[in-house]
Scaffold this active site. Structure first.
Site, PDB file in Angstrom:
ATOM      1  N   GLU A  11       0.799  -1.218   0.000  1.00 18.50           N
ATOM      2  CA  GLU A  11       0.000   0.000   0.000  1.00 18.50           C
ATOM      3  C   GLU A  11       0.838   1.276   0.000  1.00 18.50           C
ATOM      4  O   GLU A  11       0.294   2.363  -0.231  1.00 18.50           O
ATOM      5  CB  GLU A  11      -0.948  -0.010   1.204  1.00 18.50           C
ATOM      6  CG  GLU A  11      -1.973  -1.139   1.141  1.00 18.50           C
ATOM      7  CD  GLU A  11      -2.812  -1.284   2.391  1.00 18.50           C
ATOM      8  OE1 GLU A  11      -3.923  -1.825   2.285  1.00 18.50           O
ATOM      9  OE2 GLU A  11      -2.359  -0.865   3.483  1.00 18.50           O
ATOM     10  N   GLY A  77     -12.474  -3.337   2.245  1.00 14.84           N
ATOM     11  CA  GLY A  77     -13.539  -4.212   1.770  1.00 14.84           C
ATOM     12  C   GLY A  77     -14.818  -3.421   1.580  1.00 14.84           C
ATOM     13  O   GLY A  77     -15.207  -2.627   2.438  1.00 14.84           O
ATOM     14  N   ILE A 151     -12.652  -8.774   7.570  1.00 15.78           N
ATOM     15  CA  ILE A 151     -14.037  -9.189   7.365  1.00 15.78           C
ATOM     16  C   ILE A 151     -14.102 -10.093   6.136  1.00 15.78           C
ATOM     17  O   ILE A 151     -14.006  -9.630   4.999  1.00 15.78           O
ATOM     18  CB  ILE A 151     -14.964  -7.961   7.220  1.00 15.78           C
ATOM     19  CG1 ILE A 151     -14.795  -7.036   8.433  1.00 15.78           C
ATOM     20  CG2 ILE A 151     -16.417  -8.414   7.071  1.00 15.78           C
ATOM     21  CD1 ILE A 151     -15.010  -7.708   9.780  1.00 15.78           C
ATOM     22  N   MET A 172      -9.069  -1.820   8.719  1.00 17.83           N
ATOM     23  CA  MET A 172      -8.536  -2.104  10.051  1.00 17.83           C
ATOM     24  C   MET A 172      -7.724  -0.976  10.701  1.00 17.83           C
ATOM     25  O   MET A 172      -7.203  -1.176  11.797  1.00 17.83           O
ATOM     26  CB  MET A 172      -7.690  -3.379   9.998  1.00 17.83           C
ATOM     27  CG  MET A 172      -8.485  -4.611   9.584  1.00 17.83           C
ATOM     28  SD  MET A 172      -7.483  -6.119   9.416  1.00 17.83           S
ATOM     29  CE  MET A 172      -7.018  -6.398  11.142  1.00 17.83           C
ATOM     30  N   GLU A 173      -7.599   0.183  10.058  1.00 22.16           N
ATOM     31  CA  GLU A 173      -6.735   1.233  10.623  1.00 22.16           C
ATOM     32  C   GLU A 173      -7.312   2.642  10.624  1.00 22.16           C
ATOM     33  O   GLU A 173      -6.939   3.472  11.467  1.00 22.16           O
ATOM     34  CB  GLU A 173      -5.394   1.294   9.865  1.00 22.16           C
ATOM     35  CG  GLU A 173      -4.545   0.062   9.937  1.00 22.16           C
ATOM     36  CD  GLU A 173      -4.893  -0.970   8.885  1.00 22.16           C
ATOM     37  OE1 GLU A 173      -4.654  -2.161   9.127  1.00 22.16           O
ATOM     38  OE2 GLU A 173      -5.433  -0.575   7.815  1.00 22.16           O
ATOM     39  N   ASP A 196     -11.791  -6.026  -2.057  1.00 15.16           N
ATOM     40  CA  ASP A 196     -12.663  -7.192  -1.917  1.00 15.16           C
ATOM     41  C   ASP A 196     -14.044  -6.714  -1.498  1.00 15.16           C
ATOM     42  O   ASP A 196     -14.246  -5.536  -1.222  1.00 15.16           O
ATOM     43  CB  ASP A 196     -12.094  -8.178  -0.885  1.00 15.16           C
ATOM     44  CG  ASP A 196     -11.978  -7.551   0.495  1.00 15.16           C
ATOM     45  OD1 ASP A 196     -12.979  -7.576   1.226  1.00 15.16           O
ATOM     46  OD2 ASP A 196     -10.899  -7.017   0.828  1.00 15.16           O
TER      47      ASP A 196
END
Length: 228
Positions: A11, A77, A151, A172-173, A196
């Site tokens: 990333e 996601g 997830i 997640m961040e 995703d």
């Protein structure tokens, strides 16, 4: 100085490789890369995955480099069914999907003594929106939710959508970065891309399309930096 934070190597590598006058410094096992991108001074860091890693890296970045703004880049996601892999995600608000202090009168997702949501900088949202229009990219502005779980099941997805019907994406961040920016009074925006669909096929999709998401988000961030 512009701060750019991504969780994973994939990333941040694209942007890091475009820096001129590149310099590297390590603080508390976190690597920071400073240099020039599009004639702007930037510092890029790979925070590591999850909320604690993100908060630590953001705190170190702010204390060490005193950025004027922070951009969180990377993948996410999709929760909004209209989104596809590679689409750009621009945060207006971010929330935790795994914080629960409702027993004490707080809203689900709200950390005690913190706002219900952390709001991105409106001028930065407008700038990113202009950039994606110029690049003719498919993008959406909306709520992004964060938690310390990948997830990857329909059940997880449904639980989050039930709690946050307006959420367009999950990762997640971002909210940990946003909370840190809030406490240090540093404007921020999240610019990610869909890797995703946060469902039963998410793990395979993430592995297959992470690079595509990284390219999409990195190109958008680079174009944004050029206009700041």
């Amino acid at each position: 100085m512009i701060g750019i934070i991504g969780a994973m190597e994939e990333e941040v590598t694209i942007l890091k490789n475009k820096l001129t006058q590149l310099s590297e410094i390590s603080v508390a096992h976190v690597k920071f890369y400073t240099g020039i991108l599009k004639d702007r001074e930037v510092v890029i860091t790979q925070s590591g995955i999850g909320k604690v890693n993100a908060a630590i890296s953001t705190t170190l970045l702010i204390n060490k480099f005193k950025p004027d703004i922070i951009i969180n880049t990377g993948s996410a996601g999709a929760l909004d069914e209209s989104l596809n892999v590679g689409d750009v995600l621009i945060s207006d608000d971010v929330k935790y999907h795994d914080a629960d202090a409702t027993a004490f009168g707080y809203e689900y997702g709200q950390v005690p003594q913190m706002p219900v949501a952390f709001q991105s900088s409106k001028p930065l949202i407008e700038k990113v929106s202009q950039v994606v229009q110029q690049q003719q990219l498919t993008a959406k502005v909306g709520l992004i939710v964060s938690g310390d779980s990948f997830i990857g099941s329909v059940e997880q997805r449904q639980k989050i959508k039930k709690a946050f019907p307006n959420a367009m994406a999950v990762e997640m961040e971002a909210t940990a970065i946003a909370q840190t920016c809030y406490q240090f009074n540093v404007p921020f925006v999240v610019v990610r891309a869909v890797s995703d669909l946060a469902n039963g096929e998410a793990e395979m999709s993430f592995e297959a399309f992470l690079e595509k998401a990284a390219v999409s988000s990195s190109q958008t961030v680079e174009a944004l930096v050029s206009q700041l």
